[in-house]
Design a protein around this motif. Structure first.
Motif, mmCIF file in Angstrom:
data_model
loop_
_atom_site.group_PDB
_atom_site.id
_atom_site.type_symbol
_atom_site.label_atom_id
_atom_site.label_comp_id
_atom_site.label_asym_id
_atom_site.label_seq_id
_atom_site.Cartn_x
_atom_site.Cartn_y
_atom_site.Cartn_z
ATOM 1 N N PHE A 145 -30.014 -40.471 -6.578
ATOM 2 C CA PHE A 145 -30.659 -41.710 -6.132
ATOM 3 C C PHE A 145 -32.037 -41.863 -6.766
ATOM 4 O O PHE A 145 -32.428 -42.966 -7.189
ATOM 5 N N THR A 146 -32.789 -40.763 -6.857
ATOM 6 C CA THR A 146 -34.124 -40.799 -7.469
ATOM 7 C C THR A 146 -34.048 -41.182 -8.943
ATOM 8 O O THR A 146 -34.853 -41.982 -9.436
ATOM 9 N N MET A 147 -33.071 -40.617 -9.657
ATOM 10 C CA MET A 147 -32.943 -40.920 -11.087
ATOM 11 C C MET A 147 -32.519 -42.365 -11.320
ATOM 12 O O MET A 147 -33.036 -43.029 -12.226
ATOM 13 N N VAL A 148 -31.593 -42.866 -10.496
ATOM 14 C CA VAL A 148 -31.117 -44.239 -10.687
ATOM 15 C C VAL A 148 -32.213 -45.240 -10.385
ATOM 16 O O VAL A 148 -32.418 -46.208 -11.119
ATOM 17 N N THR A 149 -32.959 -45.013 -9.305
ATOM 18 C CA THR A 149 -34.019 -45.947 -8.930
ATOM 19 C C THR A 149 -35.240 -45.848 -9.838
ATOM 20 O O THR A 149 -36.101 -46.728 -9.812
ATOM 21 N N SER A 150 -35.330 -44.772 -10.641
ATOM 22 C CA SER A 150 -36.465 -44.628 -11.559
ATOM 23 C C SER A 150 -36.292 -45.440 -12.834
ATOM 24 O O SER A 150 -37.266 -45.621 -13.581
ATOM 25 N N ILE A 151 -35.093 -45.915 -13.087
ATOM 26 C CA ILE A 151 -34.834 -46.687 -14.308
ATOM 27 C C ILE A 151 -35.604 -47.999 -14.262
ATOM 28 O O ILE A 151 -35.562 -48.742 -13.277
ATOM 29 N N GLY A 152 -36.327 -48.289 -15.332
ATOM 30 C CA GLY A 152 -37.093 -49.525 -15.415
ATOM 31 C C GLY A 152 -38.519 -49.403 -14.934
ATOM 32 O O GLY A 152 -39.296 -50.350 -15.063
ATOM 33 N N ARG A 153 -38.893 -48.263 -14.394
ATOM 34 C CA ARG A 153 -40.255 -48.065 -13.909
ATOM 35 C C ARG A 153 -41.108 -47.411 -14.998
ATOM 36 O O ARG A 153 -40.576 -46.824 -15.942
ATOM 37 N N PRO A 154 -42.432 -47.493 -14.872
ATOM 38 C CA PRO A 154 -43.309 -46.826 -15.854
ATOM 39 C C PRO A 154 -43.104 -45.306 -15.818
ATOM 40 O O PRO A 154 -42.922 -44.718 -14.755
ATOM 41 N N ASN A 155 -43.112 -44.709 -16.999
ATOM 42 C CA ASN A 155 -42.902 -43.265 -17.142
ATOM 43 C C ASN A 155 -41.575 -42.817 -16.528
ATOM 44 O O ASN A 155 -41.472 -41.740 -15.927
ATOM 45 N N ALA A 156 -40.567 -43.688 -16.660
ATOM 46 C CA ALA A 156 -39.262 -43.386 -16.067
ATOM 47 C C ALA A 156 -38.594 -42.204 -16.757
ATOM 48 O O ALA A 156 -37.938 -41.390 -16.106
ATOM 49 N N SER A 157 -38.760 -42.097 -18.078
ATOM 50 C CA SER A 157 -38.073 -41.028 -18.818
ATOM 51 C C SER A 157 -38.540 -39.645 -18.373
ATOM 52 O O SER A 157 -37.730 -38.721 -18.227
ATOM 53 N N GLU A 158 -39.824 -39.484 -18.125
ATOM 54 C CA GLU A 158 -40.350 -38.195 -17.689
ATOM 55 C C GLU A 158 -39.781 -37.802 -16.330
ATOM 56 O O GLU A 158 -39.352 -36.663 -16.119
ATOM 57 N N GLY A 159 -39.772 -38.770 -15.415
ATOM 58 C CA GLY A 159 -39.233 -38.478 -14.088
ATOM 59 C C GLY A 159 -37.740 -38.203 -14.114
ATOM 60 O O GLY A 159 -37.242 -37.326 -13.405
ATOM 61 N N ILE A 160 -36.998 -38.932 -14.948
ATOM 62 C CA ILE A 160 -35.546 -38.735 -15.032
ATOM 63 C C ILE A 160 -35.226 -37.362 -15.604
ATOM 64 O O ILE A 160 -34.331 -36.660 -15.117
ATOM 65 N N ILE A 161 -35.950 -36.950 -16.650
ATOM 66 C CA ILE A 161 -35.701 -35.637 -17.254
ATOM 67 C C ILE A 161 -36.007 -34.523 -16.266
ATOM 68 O O ILE A 161 -35.234 -33.564 -16.129
ATOM 69 N N ARG A 162 -37.137 -34.647 -15.554
ATOM 70 C CA ARG A 162 -37.509 -33.613 -14.590
ATOM 71 C C ARG A 162 -36.475 -33.509 -13.463
ATOM 72 O O ARG A 162 -36.053 -32.413 -13.079
ATOM 73 N N ASN A 163 -36.038 -34.649 -12.939
ATOM 74 C CA ASN A 163 -35.047 -34.644 -11.867
ATOM 75 C C ASN A 163 -33.675 -34.223 -12.372
ATOM 76 O O ASN A 163 -32.902 -33.598 -11.636
#
Length: 255
Positions: A145-163
């Motif tokens: 859920f965290t990765m899907v909702t992070s799409i389109g947000r600022p610095n989304a790639s960093e958060g997606i990779i970490r999660n």
């Protein structure tokens, strides 16, 4: 653990109050909102040390549990392989009419010891696996859920990779438990196959009857259960992934 992930997204709203805020202006190993001023030097260093020790103990504890399970399953698998070779040697092709009955008793006793050892593993890991799989299922759902909702947000790639790295580690942990149960079941089934492949049908009735009992007993496969409810298997691993995906779709619908 998920609450800590939520706390990692907390930022200081009023930059004028940054000095008096309890949120650290310097990086922490785990971003937290603490009820005291973390910006002081001694306090900051103490928090870093405590966080490091906490993560080290948790990582070592989980690694020890997983490594112990793998070693126990590999040990009992090795004993099963020895038993299979002993069963095949009970009825040699060179002398079909003669069977060492003491060897038959030894094989039956060894099989019973393997069953007892498997029951000890089951008693040790049954409720451990239940707690871990329930928590890991929720973690998989929340991280997805965290990765899907992070799409389109600022610095989304960093958060997606970490999660995603955390998501991958949780899935590997679930897979280890499910694979261990599946491997143990497959190995226990091979005992009956080895007994059936031997020349038991050409021996006397007493020895063949003992081997038939061994074949019947091996049909009750050795396994590790989840809280005495269901068996650990690769099929159960797919069910966990499907369940977490279902929870994820519900969260996305409510988001």
């Amino acid at each position: 653990m998920y609450q800590l992930k939520i706390y990692s997204n907390i930022f200081i709203k009023n930059m004028d109050d940054v000095i008096t805020s309890n949120v650290s202006t310097r990086s922490l190993i785990i971003d937290m909102d603490l009820p005291f001023d973390v910006n002081r030097r001694f306090v900051y260093e103490s928090v870093i040390i405590v966080q490091f020790l906490h993560m080290l103990i948790c990582a070592n504890g989980m690694g020890l549990i997983n490594a112990l399970l793998i070693n126990l399953v590999l040990h009992i698998s090795g004993q099963i392989d020895i038993l299979r070779k002993s069963v095949l040697q009970l009825f040699p092709k060179e002398n079909k009419c003669s069977t060492n009955r003491s060897m038959v008793k030894k094989v039956i006793k060894k099989h019973q010891n393997i069953i007892t050892f498997s029951e000890h593993i089951e008693d040790l890991y049954s409720y451990i696996s239940m707690v871990l799989l329930i928590s890991d299922t929720l973690l998989i759902c929340c991280l997805g859920f965290t990765m899907v909702t992070s799409i389109g947000r600022p610095n989304a790639s960093e958060g997606i990779i970490r999660n995603f790295l955390f998501y991958l580690a949780v899935n590997i942990e679930v897979f280890i438990f499910c694979f261990a149960g599946e491997y143990l079941s497959a190995k226990s089934k091979s005992i009956g196959d080895a007994a059936y492949d031997s020349l038991w049908y050409e021996s006397d009735s007493r020895d063949s009857r003992n081997i038939l009992l061994l074949i019947l007993r091996s049909q009750n496969q050795l396994t590790i259960t989840i809280g005495k409810i269901m068996n650990l298997s690769l099929e159960q691993f797919t069910n966990i992934i499907k369940t977490s995906a279902s929870y994820l779709s519900i969260l996305l619908a409510m988001y």
